[in-house]
Write an enzyme that holds these catalytic residues in place. Structure first.
Site, PDB file in Angstrom:
ATOM      1  N   CYS A 165       5.678  -3.051   5.543  1.00 55.84           N
ATOM      2  CA  CYS A 165       4.244  -2.792   5.370  1.00 55.84           C
ATOM      3  C   CYS A 165       3.804  -3.097   3.939  1.00 55.84           C
ATOM      4  CB  CYS A 165       3.916  -1.345   5.724  1.00 55.84           C
ATOM      5  SG  CYS A 165       4.269  -0.937   7.443  1.00 55.84           S
ATOM      6  N   ASP A 166       4.631  -2.745   2.981  1.00 60.31           N
ATOM      7  CA  ASP A 166       4.391  -3.060   1.575  1.00 60.31           C
ATOM      8  C   ASP A 166       4.280  -4.572   1.411  1.00 60.31           C
ATOM      9  OD1 ASP A 166       5.553  -4.009  -1.094  1.00 60.31           O
ATOM     10  OD2 ASP A 166       5.330  -1.871  -1.531  1.00 60.31           O
TER      11      ASP A 166
END
EC number: 1.11.1.24
Length: 166
Positions: free
Chosen positions: A60-61
């Protein structure tokens, strides 16, 4: 609904599957300042929705950083990252990561986006990884439900779809 897994375990998606050609469903999410954001908040713009399970995880980062980089190069496209993280966590993460080209919004309150776009994972109360492009007339022009929620989306296809949308 598409078959989605999270860490190789099947999950149940709530809501309806969104398809290319559909009118984009309305939703109500929270901005980092706790104000309400809806589909109409960006009416008349092309929107690329980057949907993630949680901003504090590796994929997600990476996804948010990649779309942040691309957003700086896209004209007339608003890139919106949607997760069920609290607005405070999103704001903290964006500040520490130097993210300033994407808008992060929280679907924590009632999973409105997740249910409207068919990405709310019932078992986890998180959103499944997906990307959607909505044109300036609110028509869905691109959809990707990522089959394994811990995998990356097709960044190039989403970016090209955003560039092509009017």
């Amino acid at each position: 609904m598409p078959a989605i897994t999270f860490k190789n375990k099947p999950v149940t998606l709530l809501g309806n599957e969104v398809k290319v050609g559909d009118k984009a469903p309305e939703f109500h999410v929270l901005a980092n300042d706790m104000s309400e954001i809806t589909l109409d908040s960006s009416k008349g713009k092309v929107r690329l929705f980057s949907v993630i399970p949680s901003i504090d995880t590796g994929v997600c980062d990476a996804q948010t950083r990649r779309f942040n980089e691309e957003a700086a190069k896209l004209e007339n496209v608003e890139v919106i990252t949607v997760s069920a993280d609290l607005p405070f966590a999103q704001r903290r993460w964006c500040a520490s990561a130097g993210i300033d080209n994407v808008i992060t919004v929280s679907d924590h309150k009632d999973l409105s986006f997740g249910k409207a776009y068919g990405v709310a994972m019932e078992e986890l109360r998180l959103l499944a990884r997906a990307t959607f492009v909505v044109d300036s007339s609110d028509t869905v022009t691109y959809v990707e439900y990522v089959a394994e929620a811990s995998s990356h989306p097709n960044y190039e296809a989403a970016i090209e779809a955003a560039k092509a949308a009017k």
